[in-house]
Enzyme design. Structure first.
Site, mmCIF file in Angstrom:
data_model
loop_
_atom_site.group_PDB
_atom_site.id
_atom_site.type_symbol
_atom_site.label_atom_id
_atom_site.label_comp_id
_atom_site.label_asym_id
_atom_site.label_seq_id
_atom_site.Cartn_x
_atom_site.Cartn_y
_atom_site.Cartn_z
ATOM 1 N N ASN A 8 0.999 -1.146 -0.009
ATOM 2 C CA ASN A 8 -0.017 0.010 -0.001
ATOM 3 C C ASN A 8 0.934 1.351 0.042
ATOM 4 O O ASN A 8 1.395 1.545 1.137
ATOM 5 C CB ASN A 8 -0.932 -0.228 1.418
ATOM 6 C CG ASN A 8 -1.540 1.095 1.277
ATOM 7 O OD1 ASN A 8 -1.593 2.040 0.588
ATOM 8 N ND2 ASN A 8 -2.183 1.295 2.428
ATOM 9 N N TRP A 9 1.102 1.846 -1.038
ATOM 10 C CA TRP A 9 1.824 2.992 -1.275
ATOM 11 C C TRP A 9 1.355 4.279 -0.730
ATOM 12 O O TRP A 9 2.091 5.206 -0.500
ATOM 13 C CB TRP A 9 2.189 3.352 -2.884
ATOM 14 C CG TRP A 9 2.878 2.243 -3.666
ATOM 15 C CD1 TRP A 9 3.328 1.153 -2.851
ATOM 16 C CD2 TRP A 9 3.378 2.368 -4.866
ATOM 17 N NE1 TRP A 9 3.895 0.223 -3.967
ATOM 18 C CE2 TRP A 9 4.168 1.011 -5.099
ATOM 19 C CE3 TRP A 9 3.464 3.150 -5.649
ATOM 20 C CZ2 TRP A 9 4.891 0.825 -6.434
ATOM 21 C CZ3 TRP A 9 3.889 2.866 -7.061
ATOM 22 C CH2 TRP A 9 4.741 1.721 -7.278
ATOM 23 N N LYS A 10 0.212 4.264 -0.081
ATOM 24 C CA LYS A 10 -0.602 5.445 0.209
ATOM 25 C C LYS A 10 -0.137 6.486 -0.586
ATOM 26 O O LYS A 10 -0.280 6.372 -1.819
ATOM 27 C CB LYS A 10 -0.145 5.576 1.758
ATOM 28 C CG LYS A 10 -0.138 4.366 2.707
ATOM 29 C CD LYS A 10 0.062 4.607 4.071
ATOM 30 C CE LYS A 10 0.006 3.165 4.808
ATOM 31 N NZ LYS A 10 0.001 3.198 6.279
ATOM 32 N N HIS A 93 -9.393 1.350 4.660
ATOM 33 C CA HIS A 93 -8.118 1.524 5.722
ATOM 34 C C HIS A 93 -8.359 2.343 6.824
ATOM 35 O O HIS A 93 -9.144 3.381 6.827
ATOM 36 C CB HIS A 93 -7.144 2.098 4.648
ATOM 37 C CG HIS A 93 -5.362 1.868 5.164
ATOM 38 N ND1 HIS A 93 -5.271 2.796 6.206
ATOM 39 C CD2 HIS A 93 -4.873 1.146 5.175
ATOM 40 C CE1 HIS A 93 -4.003 2.555 6.688
ATOM 41 N NE2 HIS A 93 -3.733 1.533 5.937
ATOM 42 N N GLU A 95 -6.810 4.749 7.849
ATOM 43 C CA GLU A 95 -6.471 6.226 7.550
ATOM 44 C C GLU A 95 -7.671 6.730 6.767
ATOM 45 O O GLU A 95 -7.937 8.202 7.181
ATOM 46 C CB GLU A 95 -5.280 6.300 6.824
ATOM 47 C CG GLU A 95 -3.885 6.080 7.392
ATOM 48 C CD GLU A 95 -2.753 5.505 6.742
ATOM 49 O OE1 GLU A 95 -2.394 5.527 5.511
ATOM 50 O OE2 GLU A 95 -1.719 4.962 7.510
ATOM 51 N N GLU A 163 -5.360 -4.919 10.289
ATOM 52 C CA GLU A 163 -4.040 -3.748 10.796
ATOM 53 C C GLU A 163 -4.394 -3.046 12.006
ATOM 54 O O GLU A 163 -5.306 -2.082 11.932
ATOM 55 C CB GLU A 163 -4.206 -2.771 9.696
ATOM 56 C CG GLU A 163 -3.810 -3.296 8.156
ATOM 57 C CD GLU A 163 -3.558 -2.117 7.167
ATOM 58 O OE1 GLU A 163 -2.262 -2.599 6.764
ATOM 59 O OE2 GLU A 163 -3.959 -1.357 7.024
ATOM 60 N N GLY A 169 2.807 2.479 10.733
ATOM 61 C CA GLY A 169 3.886 3.161 10.617
ATOM 62 C C GLY A 169 4.578 3.657 11.992
ATOM 63 O O GLY A 169 5.254 4.591 12.132
ATOM 64 N N SER A 208 3.622 -2.157 10.270
ATOM 65 C CA SER A 208 5.057 -2.157 10.649
ATOM 66 C C SER A 208 5.730 -3.718 10.379
ATOM 67 O O SER A 208 6.434 -4.236 10.968
ATOM 68 C CB SER A 208 5.274 -1.724 12.189
ATOM 69 O OG SER A 208 4.899 -0.597 12.335
ATOM 70 N N GLY A 229 2.937 -1.134 4.313
ATOM 71 C CA GLY A 229 3.094 0.421 3.954
ATOM 72 C C GLY A 229 4.611 0.489 3.667
ATOM 73 O O GLY A 229 4.834 0.649 2.457
ATOM 74 N N GLY A 230 4.871 1.295 4.559
ATOM 75 C CA GLY A 230 6.447 2.024 4.550
ATOM 76 C C GLY A 230 7.400 1.226 3.686
ATOM 77 O O GLY A 230 8.090 1.541 2.873
HETATM 78 P P1 13P Z 1 3.353 0.274 7.608
HETATM 79 O O1 13P Z 1 3.655 -1.061 7.017
HETATM 80 O O2 13P Z 1 3.860 1.569 7.293
HETATM 81 O O3 13P Z 1 3.073 0.113 9.011
HETATM 82 O O4 13P Z 1 1.620 0.752 7.229
HETATM 83 C C1 13P Z 1 0.839 -0.420 7.263
HETATM 84 C C2 13P Z 1 -0.472 0.023 6.502
HETATM 85 O O5 13P Z 1 -1.131 0.937 6.916
HETATM 86 C C3 13P Z 1 -0.633 -0.845 5.092
HETATM 87 O O6 13P Z 1 -2.037 -0.700 4.979
#
Ligand code: 13P
Length: 245
Positions: A8-10, A93, A95, A163, A169, A208, A229-230
């Site tokens: 997930n590149w956000k 998600h 977010e 999640e 993050g 994470s 994510g990251g």
């Molecule tokens: P991180 O891997 O950066 O913690 O993000 C997880 C995430 O929100 C994937 O959708």
């Protein structure tokens, strides 16, 4: 079940670096047994879907609207996402639940729209830190699963992603035992709701996930992949996670 490793590149990626990242993931996918998915921002969907077409890496979006078209300025519909070349769509998600006030009911309507457009929905659920500290993690997550999945979810190959909000993050994760407990509770809810089909549905862990902790997490029962994510923004890290599965 073949694991799914989804990136997930956000809200990251301009055209040049997004395309380079997608190509690097595809170039390194040869020795990866897991199914690979990248979810770039809307602006890059079509270009990346075209660049990865026919290869081992699928493309997904990070959201879609619940209606197929209409007067919804700034929104993007499920048929548009499918038309851009995406096969998957991340929905609900945390977010989006936080930034845009998305409820379980809205996520469910979006998932219905996604399925109707031929997309595979990946529905995210997860407790806040306060909810975990209050001992409510399992209750919160199973209620979100119940409320966010439409009836056609299993037949469409729908995916659930657990999640925990506080692990996203932050570099913090639940213990492996805590992850296993929530995934078992989700599985049990899916079995109750969807019968035998609930057994074959993928449940991803996200929050994470890094090359260093992926093997332990991916080996847990009822963990059928990861939503990253990251670490998905660095091709080598994303591929290392995928190889750990
Ligand atoms: P991180 O891997 O950066 O913690 O993000 C997880 C995430 O929100 C994937 O959708």
């Amino acid at each position: 079940m073949r694991p799914l490793i989804a990136g997930n590149w956000k809200m990251h990626g301009l055209r040049a670096d997004g395309l380079a990242l997608a190509r690097a993931v595809a170039a390194g996918a040869g020795d990866v047994a897991a199914e690979l998915l990248v979810c770039p921002p809307f602006t890059l969907l079509a270009a990346i879907a075209e660049a990865l077409s026919g290869g081992p890496v699928a493309v997904g979006a990070q959201d879609c609207h619940a209606a197929p078209k209409g007067a919804h300025t700034g929104d993007v519909s499920a048929p548009m996402v499918r038309d851009a070349g995406a096969r998957f769509v991340i929905l609900g998600h945390s977010e989006r639940r936080a930034d845009h006030g998305e409820s379980d009911g809205l996520v469910r309507a979006k998932a219905e729209a996604a399925i109707g457009a031929g997309l595979v929905p990946i529905v995210c659920v997860g407790e806040s830190e306060a909810q975990r500290l209050a001992g409510q993690a399992e209750l919160v997550v199973t209620a979100q699963v119940d409320g966010s999945l439409p009836d056609g979810f299993a037949a469409a190959g729908g995916v659930v992603a657990y999640e925990p909000v506080w692990a996203i993050g932050t570099g913090r994760t639940p213990t492996e035992a805590e992850i296993a407990a929530i995934h078992a509770a989700i599985r049990s809810g899916l079995r109750t709701r969807f019968g035998a089909a609930g057994e074959g549905m993928r449940i991803l862990y996200g929050g994470s996930v890094k090359p260093g902790n992926a093997a332990g997490i991916l080996a847990l029962p009822h963990v059928d992949g990861a939503l990253v994510g990251g670490a998905s923004l660095v091709a080598e890290d994303f591929l290392a996670i995928a190889r750990a599965g």
